[in-house]
Each structure stands twice: as C-alpha cells, then as structure tokens.
Design an enzyme around this catalytic site. Structure first.
Site, PDB file in Angstrom:
ATOM      1  N   GLY A  58      75.471  79.161  -0.305  1.00 41.88           N
ATOM      2  CA  GLY A  58      76.256  80.375  -0.523  1.00 41.88           C
ATOM      3  C   GLY A  58      77.173  80.188  -1.704  1.00 41.88           C
ATOM      4  O   GLY A  58      77.557  79.062  -2.040  1.00 41.88           O
ATOM      5  N   LYS A  70      80.184  72.978   8.013  1.00 46.64           N
ATOM      6  CA  LYS A  70      80.140  72.136   6.801  1.00 46.64           C
ATOM      7  C   LYS A  70      81.564  71.917   6.333  1.00 46.64           C
ATOM      8  O   LYS A  70      82.306  72.885   6.145  1.00 46.64           O
ATOM      9  CB  LYS A  70      79.292  72.844   5.745  1.00 46.64           C
ATOM     10  CG  LYS A  70      79.571  72.485   4.298  1.00 46.64           C
ATOM     11  CD  LYS A  70      78.450  72.998   3.413  1.00 46.64           C
ATOM     12  CE  LYS A  70      78.951  73.434   2.052  1.00 46.64           C
ATOM     13  NZ  LYS A  70      77.868  73.971   1.194  1.00 46.64           N
ATOM     14  N   LYS A 106      69.896  77.776  -3.730  1.00 48.76           N
ATOM     15  CA  LYS A 106      70.732  78.925  -4.103  1.00 48.76           C
ATOM     16  C   LYS A 106      70.018  79.638  -5.246  1.00 48.76           C
ATOM     17  O   LYS A 106      69.871  79.058  -6.329  1.00 48.76           O
ATOM     18  CB  LYS A 106      72.091  78.451  -4.617  1.00 48.76           C
ATOM     19  CG  LYS A 106      73.027  77.884  -3.576  1.00 48.76           C
ATOM     20  CD  LYS A 106      74.315  77.412  -4.236  1.00 48.76           C
ATOM     21  CE  LYS A 106      75.253  76.813  -3.204  1.00 48.76           C
ATOM     22  NZ  LYS A 106      76.345  76.039  -3.835  1.00 48.76           N
ATOM     23  N   LYS A 157      84.110  70.546   3.498  1.00 48.56           N
ATOM     24  CA  LYS A 157      84.246  70.131   2.106  1.00 48.56           C
ATOM     25  C   LYS A 157      85.045  68.834   2.090  1.00 48.56           C
ATOM     26  O   LYS A 157      86.071  68.723   2.787  1.00 48.56           O
ATOM     27  CB  LYS A 157      84.995  71.218   1.328  1.00 48.56           C
ATOM     28  CG  LYS A 157      84.185  72.487   1.138  1.00 48.56           C
ATOM     29  CD  LYS A 157      83.066  72.249   0.138  1.00 48.56           C
ATOM     30  CE  LYS A 157      82.395  73.551  -0.249  1.00 48.56           C
ATOM     31  NZ  LYS A 157      81.325  73.342  -1.235  1.00 48.56           N
ATOM     32  N   ASP A 195      80.145  68.342   2.259  1.00 43.76           N
ATOM     33  CA  ASP A 195      79.786  68.701   0.881  1.00 43.76           C
ATOM     34  C   ASP A 195      80.869  68.170  -0.056  1.00 43.76           C
ATOM     35  O   ASP A 195      82.035  68.547   0.061  1.00 43.76           O
ATOM     36  CB  ASP A 195      79.677  70.224   0.748  1.00 43.76           C
ATOM     37  CG  ASP A 195      79.167  70.655  -0.628  1.00 43.76           C
ATOM     38  OD1 ASP A 195      78.913  69.790  -1.482  1.00 43.76           O
ATOM     39  OD2 ASP A 195      79.018  71.882  -0.832  1.00 43.76           O
ATOM     40  N   ASP A 251      72.484  69.942  -4.138  1.00 43.17           N
ATOM     41  CA  ASP A 251      72.830  71.330  -4.427  1.00 43.17           C
ATOM     42  C   ASP A 251      72.846  71.482  -5.960  1.00 43.17           C
ATOM     43  O   ASP A 251      71.830  71.839  -6.573  1.00 43.17           O
ATOM     44  CB  ASP A 251      74.199  71.635  -3.778  1.00 43.17           C
ATOM     45  CG  ASP A 251      74.777  72.995  -4.127  1.00 43.17           C
ATOM     46  OD1 ASP A 251      74.153  73.735  -4.916  1.00 43.17           O
ATOM     47  OD2 ASP A 251      75.865  73.346  -3.639  1.00 43.17           O
ATOM     48  N   GLU A 278      76.043  66.592   1.186  1.00 36.95           N
ATOM     49  CA  GLU A 278      75.586  67.442   0.087  1.00 36.95           C
ATOM     50  C   GLU A 278      76.241  67.011  -1.230  1.00 36.95           C
ATOM     51  O   GLU A 278      77.458  66.828  -1.285  1.00 36.95           O
ATOM     52  CB  GLU A 278      75.978  68.886   0.449  1.00 36.95           C
ATOM     53  CG  GLU A 278      75.521  69.953  -0.521  1.00 36.95           C
ATOM     54  CD  GLU A 278      75.937  71.351  -0.017  1.00 36.95           C
ATOM     55  OE1 GLU A 278      76.261  71.512   1.188  1.00 36.95           O
ATOM     56  OE2 GLU A 278      75.947  72.283  -0.841  1.00 36.95           O
TER      57      GLU A 278
HETATM   58  O1  SMG Z   1      79.275  81.271   0.409  1.00 39.29           O
HETATM   59  O2  SMG Z   1      79.866  80.414   2.305  1.00 39.29           O
HETATM   60  C1  SMG Z   1      79.796  80.395   1.094  1.00 39.29           C
HETATM   61  C2  SMG Z   1      80.354  79.199   0.361  1.00 39.29           C
HETATM   62  C3  SMG Z   1      79.534  78.004   0.611  1.00 39.29           C
HETATM   63  O3  SMG Z   1      80.503  75.894   0.215  1.00 39.29           O
HETATM   64  C4  SMG Z   1      79.912  76.834  -0.254  1.00 39.29           C
HETATM   65  N1  SMG Z   1      79.563  76.901  -1.541  1.00 39.29           N
HETATM   66  O4  SMG Z   1      78.872  73.826  -3.190  1.00 39.29           O
HETATM   67  O5  SMG Z   1      77.863  74.784  -1.603  1.00 39.29           O
HETATM   68  C5  SMG Z   1      78.785  74.771  -2.403  1.00 39.29           C
HETATM   69  C6  SMG Z   1      79.818  75.846  -2.480  1.00 39.29           C
HETATM   70  C7  SMG Z   1      79.874  76.428  -3.853  1.00 39.29           C
HETATM   71  C8  SMG Z   1      80.786  77.561  -4.032  1.00 39.29           C
HETATM   72  S1  SMG Z   1      82.403  77.073  -4.227  1.00 39.29           S
HETATM   73  C9  SMG Z   1      83.195  78.432  -4.878  1.00 39.29           C
HETATM   74 MG    MG Z   2      77.370  72.630  -2.232  1.00 40.24          MG
END
Ligand code: SMG
Ligand code: MG
Length: 365
Positions: free
Chosen positions: A288, A158, A260, A160, A186, A236, A211
């Site tokens: 996560g 994934k 989540k 960002k 995402d 999300d 996402e």
């Molecule tokens: O826990 O591997 C993990 C992080 C996964 O990208 C992740 N989380 O928007 O999904 C999301 C982000 C939120 C946390 S950013 C601090």
């Molecule tokens: Mg996300």
C-alpha cells in the site's frame, strides 16, 4: 476512444501521522489522472509521495514527467497496453507511468463493461487485509494502537522498524498479543549488510517476514542476509519490474515479494510479476502507498489474484482518512470486498472532487 487526459491535484489529511524509518506523513498530496473517452472516463492515482524518500520519485516531479513525456505519446486510439509499449524507452518513472496506465485501463474496461478484477484474472471476491503500523512514540502507545486494529478485525500486523526501534517493539507486541498473531516488520531500507547479527535477534519471534531491510539497490546484500537469518526476507523497494523480480528470485535475495503497481510501472507489469511468482511458488502480497479509494480499488482487484496468499496492506478507508475521496472501503471480518462492477468500480465523489483542482488538460488527436 481517448479524447483527453486531465491532471487533478488535491490534498487529504491522514487520520493519524504515519512514521517510517524515512520520515513522517500527516497528509497525502494527490495527483489523479483522468482519461476521458466519449461516454466514460477512467481514473488513476499516483502513489508518489511529496518527497523522494520512499523512492526517488516524488509527486511534483511526476506532474512534470506525465506532462512532458507520457501524455505526448498518447493518441485517440491508445490503450493501456499500447501506452506501456510506447513508454518503455523512458527509464524509471514507474509511479508516473502507473497512474496514466491505470486511468487508461479504467476507461477501456468501462467501455467494455468489464471489471478490472475480472480482466486481471481475480479468483477472490474479498481480500484478507492487514494493517501497517507506523513507528509510535512509546511502546505503550504501540500496544494500544495494535490492540485497536486487532479489535477492528485486521488479520495481520506489520510494524515499521528502524535501528534502535526494532527488537523490543516486536518482543512487546508478541508478548501482548500472542504467538498466533500474524506479524511482520518493514524496515524501508534502514539497515546495512553489517546488521545481520542484530536482525537475527528477530528470528525468535516467528515473523511472517522482514520487508526491505537493506537499500533498494543492494540485491546481493539481501542474498547474504537471507542466508544469515531465519526470518523470510521480502522485497518491496528493490522490485521495480518483472526483470528485477526474476533476478531477486533467482539469486534468492528474497522468498516473498510485496507487489505495488505504482512501484513497478502499472497493473500490467504487476500482473506479470504475480504470474512469475505464482509459477515459481513465491508468495506475494499487495503493498500500500496510503492510497485513497481510487488507488485502493485497483489494488484490491490485483490482490484478488490467486498468488496473493498473504494479507495485504489493503486496509479500509477509515485507517487512513476521515473521509475517503470515493465511497469508503470497509473492513468486514478482516476482509475488504473487491469491486466487481466496471473498471476499478469507483469514482471520486463529486463533493470530494470539488476540493480538487484540475491543473491541466490535454486533447488527443
Ligand atoms: O497503504 O497501508 C498503506 C501503507 C503501507 O507501510 C506501508 N507502505 O514501505 O510498504 C511500505 C510503505 C510505503 C509507504 S510509506 C508512505
Ligand atoms: Mg514496504
């Protein structure tokens, strides 16, 4: 019986900075809730960040919410289920509710000698794991980082993204690692409804999903975007409850949901969302929040439910921390094992807990 609730604070460095469209994390401030019974205790981890940027919740505020509003509803005969009912009139504050609920669940399941996975209805003993790759300083660096994760065996990547750092990233990763790589992006709400024609450029890359492209409260914007692009939209931040999940599905604001537990007020609500999506044929996957082993263990139990058909952000401990607070979770063949002993199956290691501080303790009556 619940005898006491304790609040524990700590801090743990990340192995590398994690940059998203809303900021950079280099460490995690931690709040653990410990539910103390007669012979057992249960642990819950708060997923809120230090700052209110992923959501409006932030850790320091959660300490106040837990102390002022959530702990006072607890009695010695409280259960996770009764707690959820008692705190329903308290609006929002999902992450605060979720960590207390998780601690209560862990305690009561330990007392019943039952694992969280079994209690929730898990059908898997291991969970397919992806990894979330933060925004890097250069495309070369991105290729290097993705390559390392793939070498370790992660089954899905994934990326960002944010405006100005999106189409090219995906193009380069696709070119470098081929069409078979399970790849998704995402945006953490960084785009606006007017960006549809730009985001349509992602369609050529055969992504699993995009996402949360738009702001959390813009469900209608997601409906329009989902119609305008071929890449499946996954929500999300927008999904904060069973009701918002149902609305999003009915409106066709998304065709996939990231679950989540911290974002929806706990594991019981998360399971309800899973059940709804399962019934409606909406694939889900476990998100996560850079959890330590306490939160990770419980997420793995949830991700073992049958509707979790896409790899989760349920990476191994080493992806986050040089040393986890619990025994580390490891990646084997692209999967992480689901704890199957009692409760969440793990506890903070004594030598790690030594670095934490018990900041409050409340006895129940
Ligand atoms: O826990 O591997 C993990 C992080 C996964 O990208 C992740 N989380 O928007 O999904 C999301 C982000 C939120 C946390 S950013 C601090
Ligand atoms: Mg996300």
């Amino acid at each position: 019986m619940l005898r006491a609730i304790e609040l524990w604070r700590g801090r743990i460095d990340l192995v590398s900075p994690f940059r998203t469209s809303f900021g950079v994390d280099t460490a995690r401030d931690l709040l653990y809730i410990r539910a103390v019974g007669d012979d057992h205790s249960g642990w819950g981890e708060c997923v809120a960040g230090t700052e209110p940027n992923y959501s409006s919740e932030y850790l320091e505020n959660c300490v106040g919410v837990v102390t002022r509003f959530l702990v006072p509803v607890l009695r010695s005969d409280s259960t996770a289920e009764s707690f959820v009912v008692s705190v329903a009139p308290i609006r929002g504050n999902f992450m605060s509710k979720a960590c207390v609920e998780a601690a209560l669940l862990d305690l009561q399941l330990r007392e019943k000698n039952l694992s969280l996975a079994r209690y929730l209805g898990a059908t898997k003993t291991r969970v397919a794991s992806g990894v979330s790759v933060g925004i890097q300083n250069s495309l070369d660096q991105l290729v290097k980082v993705v390559g390392q994760y793939l070498e370790q065996g992660y089954l899905r990547i994934k990326l960002k993204i944010e405006p100005g750092s999106d189409i090219e990233l995906v193009r380069v990763v696709r070119r470098e690692f081929g069409d078979n790589l399970m790849l998704q992006v995402d945006a953490n709400a960084a785009y606006t409804a007017g960006d549809a024609s730009h985001l349509r450029k992602l369609d050529q890359f055969n992504l699993l999903l995009i996402e949360q492209p738009l702001p959390e409260d813009d469900l209608f914007g997601h409906v329009e975007l989902a119609r305008a692009i071929a890449t499946p939209v996954c929500l999300d931040e927008s999904i904060t409850s069973l009701d918002t999940a149902r609305s999003a599905i009915d409106l066709q604001a998304c065709s996939i949901i990231n679950i989540k537990p911290g974002r929806v007020g706990g594991y019981l609500e998360a399971k309800k969302i899973h059940d709804l999506c399962f019934e409606r044929g909406i694939p889900v996957w476990c998100g996560g929040m850079l959890e330590t082993g306490i939160g990770r263990a419980a997420n793995l139990a949830l991700a073992a439910l049958p509707g979790f058909t896409l790899p989760g952000d349920t990476s191994a401990s080493a992806r986050y921390f040089a040393r986890d607070v619990t025994e580390p979770f490891i990646l084997e063949d692209g999967h992480v094992a689901v704890p199957d002993t009692v409760g969440i199956g793990v506890e903070p290691l004594p030598e790690m807990l030594e670095k934490f501080e018990k900041v409050a303790e409340f006895r129940t009556t």
